[in-house]
Write a protein that holds these residues in place. Structure first.
Motif, PDB file in Angstrom:
ATOM      1  N   ASN A 154       1.450  -1.037   0.039  1.00 56.97           N
ATOM      2  CA  ASN A 154       0.408   0.137   0.037  1.00 56.97           C
ATOM      3  C   ASN A 154       0.789   0.664  -0.031  1.00 56.97           C
ATOM      4  O   ASN A 154       1.895   0.901   0.003  1.00 56.97           O
ATOM      5  CB  ASN A 154      -0.840   0.018   1.036  1.00 56.97           C
ATOM      6  N   LYS A 156       1.303   3.083   1.976  1.00 53.51           N
ATOM      7  CA  LYS A 156       1.448   3.868   3.652  1.00 53.51           C
ATOM      8  C   LYS A 156       2.981   3.016   3.918  1.00 53.51           C
ATOM      9  O   LYS A 156       3.749   4.008   3.802  1.00 53.51           O
ATOM     10  CB  LYS A 156       1.134   3.634   4.827  1.00 53.51           C
ATOM     11  N   GLU A 166      -7.552   3.775  -5.926  1.00 52.91           N
ATOM     12  CA  GLU A 166      -7.899   3.873  -4.658  1.00 52.91           C
ATOM     13  C   GLU A 166      -7.314   3.345  -3.955  1.00 52.91           C
ATOM     14  O   GLU A 166      -7.001   4.466  -2.843  1.00 52.91           O
ATOM     15  CB  GLU A 166      -9.196   2.550  -4.264  1.00 52.91           C
ATOM     16  N   GLN A 167      -5.843   2.837  -4.086  1.00 57.13           N
ATOM     17  CA  GLN A 167      -4.874   2.963  -3.733  1.00 57.13           C
ATOM     18  C   GLN A 167      -3.321   4.383  -4.223  1.00 57.13           C
ATOM     19  O   GLN A 167      -3.173   4.712  -2.833  1.00 57.13           O
ATOM     20  CB  GLN A 167      -4.076   1.638  -4.027  1.00 57.13           C
ATOM     21  N   HIS A 202      -5.235   6.578  -1.325  1.00 49.93           N
ATOM     22  CA  HIS A 202      -4.839   6.151   0.164  1.00 49.93           C
ATOM     23  C   HIS A 202      -3.466   6.819   0.103  1.00 49.93           C
ATOM     24  O   HIS A 202      -3.403   7.611   1.826  1.00 49.93           O
ATOM     25  CB  HIS A 202      -5.448   4.952   0.536  1.00 49.93           C
ATOM     26  N   PRO A 204     -11.280   8.607   1.033  1.00 54.22           N
ATOM     27  CA  PRO A 204     -10.405   7.764   2.540  1.00 54.22           C
ATOM     28  C   PRO A 204     -11.492   9.569   2.864  1.00 54.22           C
ATOM     29  O   PRO A 204     -10.596  10.336   2.311  1.00 54.22           O
ATOM     30  CB  PRO A 204      -8.400   8.046   1.982  1.00 54.22           C
TER      31      PRO A 204
END
Length: 517
Positions: free
Chosen positions: A115, A117, A154-155, A158, A222
């Motif tokens: 992801n 992060k 979407e990734q 985020h 998000p």
């Protein structure tokens, strides 16, 4: 004649002599380099713990990484991310591989950076220079570019949540060359350059429209990208409806504060979402995350929602094994176990302590193995009656309320020996920093008591679950002793394998070394 009492023949097998000292200066057994790295990777969050600073943890991991083959470092990074659900340590190990120019970086990166992060963590650590370089370099740069060019919208959205570095900073560093018009427009929008609005992907386009006109439908992005706009109760309610499982878990107090539970039907909807078995499985729920949410709920969160968290815990721990034979679980409730499970860092320390996780593991095993016995200890045995029919959360809370005292890991074994008790499996859950009843020579007291226990229980096995990043053990690895680190639900799987005789000496290290690259 020599002293007969001093040199009399030993009737029992020779015990290995303790070969190191722990942080408290007491006798212990040094773990192998590979085991130490795995222990730090599975339990270390690079924050201050009761016994070791964040700097000391970092220095230890960097030192170990210079002595260990790149392949095992890569496998440890994969294990720490996939099985232990860690974030900082896997990124640090990837940065180590990048600094060493190891070919294993490629498969490790692809299996670990799942992801945005994790991507930003990797870039942050590598650019910091702690691993010996400050530039990304060609191979890491290509890996980051590939992630950016393969991630879904979407990734990417985020990944926009968070700073130092932000996703925009990462894009400016690596200059990805997007093949699709929508990705090119997204990157330009992200870094503040001119872009074709019509080419933006749908969620980003909806976010831009909502930022211009709050009468537009709330985009399903998000929630952190929306909260800066001070959403109304209606908007918070819509975010609660659309949010993912973890978003809902983490914002229960916010929902209460903004009136979401006062909206008809929302209490029931959120409670049902929290204890939905398929949603829990999809979200890869970490058991202690549920405990954290339950502990954090204030009185404004409806009872039905708090009860749903207890049901969710039961579902999340459905894979706790039924262990054959008599099982004794020994959670450490000493003073050092009051340290946050992920260490201390100003402003972001977890409310969940080591003692909470030890209690959670003990209560979960008791719940699935009703004939088990729980023996809490610090420098002595501590009484805490538990009912196997109670929920995991209730029993864990009872255990976690004890706390205090010094640490003697031999205490529960001594009690079992003094009372002539039998068991097939003994599980110690501790930070492993035993310092009472220390011997200046010979074996540790824990191992001495275990050998005595084995005289009555020849097929018994001992599992030492260590919840903190340490480099030693009170009982060395052998056919009947397993040392593992971590606090994810993978611990339960390893317990079952070892109890069934399916793991060999150097059990845990071999488990990690089997991770495919």
């Amino acid at each position: 004649m020599a002293n007969i009492q001093l040199f009399k023949s030993l009737k029992r097998r020779l015990l290995p002599v303790a070969d190191t000292m722990n942080y408290c200066g007491a006798s212990a057994y040094a773990l192998s380099k590979e085991h130490r790295l795995a222990q730090y990777a599975a339990t270390g969050c690079l924050n201050h713990t009761f016994y070791a600073s964040a700097q000391a943890q970092l220095a230890t991991v960097l030192e170990l990484s210079q002595e260990i083959a790149p392949r095992f470092i890569a496998q440890t990074a994969l294990y720490a991310r996939r099985r232990s659900y860690m974030k900082d340590m896997p990124a640090l190990l990837l940065a180590v591989l990048a600094a060493r120019g190891a070919e294993e970086l490629v498969p490790a990166f692809e299996g670990t950076v799942d992801n945005g992060k994790m991507l930003r963590n990797f870039v942050q650590i590598l650019r910091s220079g702690v691993t010996g370089r400050k530039s990304l370099g060609s191979r890491p740069k290509k890996l980051v570019q590939a992630w950016l060019n393969q991630a879904t919208e979407e990734q990417l959205l985020h990944a926009c949540v968070g700073q130092s570095p932000s996703l925009a900073d990462v894009v400016k560093m690596v200059h990805p060359k997007p093949a699709e018009p929508w990705r090119a427009a997204f990157f330009a929008w992200l870094i503040g350059r001119p872009y074709d609005h019509a080419a933006l992907p749908p969620l980003t386009r909806a976010l831009c429209a909502y930022q211009r006109d709050r009468a537009q439908p709330i985009p399903q992005v998000p929630f952190q990208l929306l909260t800066a706009m001070q959403p109304s109760t209606e908007e918070w309610t819509q975010m609660a409806r659309d949010g993912g499982w973890h978003m809902v878990r983490m914002n229960l107090n916010s929902f209460a504060r903004h009136g979401v539970f006062e909206v008809p039907g929302m209490t029931e909807l959120i409670a049902a979402r929290l204890c939905d078995a398929s949603a829990i499985a999809k979200a890869r729920v970490f058991p202690y995350q549920l405990m954290a949410a339950w502990k954090a709920c204030d009185e404004t969160v409806p009872v039905a929602v708090r009860e749903a968290l207890q049901k969710a815990m039961e579902i999340a721990l459905a894979n706790v094994p039924t262990l054959e034979g008599t099982v004794v679980i020994c959670p450490d409730v000493s003073g050092s176990m009051s340290n946050p499970i992920s260490g201390v860092r100003a402003g972001v320390s977890s409310a969940v302590r080591c003692i909470d996780v030890a209690a959670l593991l003990a209560a979960a095993i008791l719940r699935k193995n009703g004939q088990s016995r729980v023996l809490p200890f610090d420098h002595r045995m501590v009484s805490c009656p538990l009912d196997p029919s109670d929920t995991v959360m209730v029993n864990a809370a009872r255990l976690a309320r004890i706390g205090g005292g010094g640490t003697d890991c031999s205490a529960p074994l001594r009690w079992l020996n003094e009372h002539g008790q039998r068991a097939d499996l003994v599980i110690l859950v501790s930070d492993n920093e035993s310092w009472l009843r220390n011997h200046t020579s010979g074996a540790t007291e824990t191992l001495r008591q275990w050998q005595q226990f084995k005289q009555r229980n020849r097929k018994a096995r001992l599992v030492c679950v260590d919840l903190a990043p340490h480099a030693s053990s009170q009982a060395p690895e052998s056919d009947d002793i397993l040392n593992i680190g971590g606090f994810s639900d993978d611990v339960f799987r390893l317990l079952a394998s070892f109890a069934a005789g399916q793991m060999q000496p150097q059990h845990w290290v071999d488990e990690i070394a089997s991770m495919p690259l």
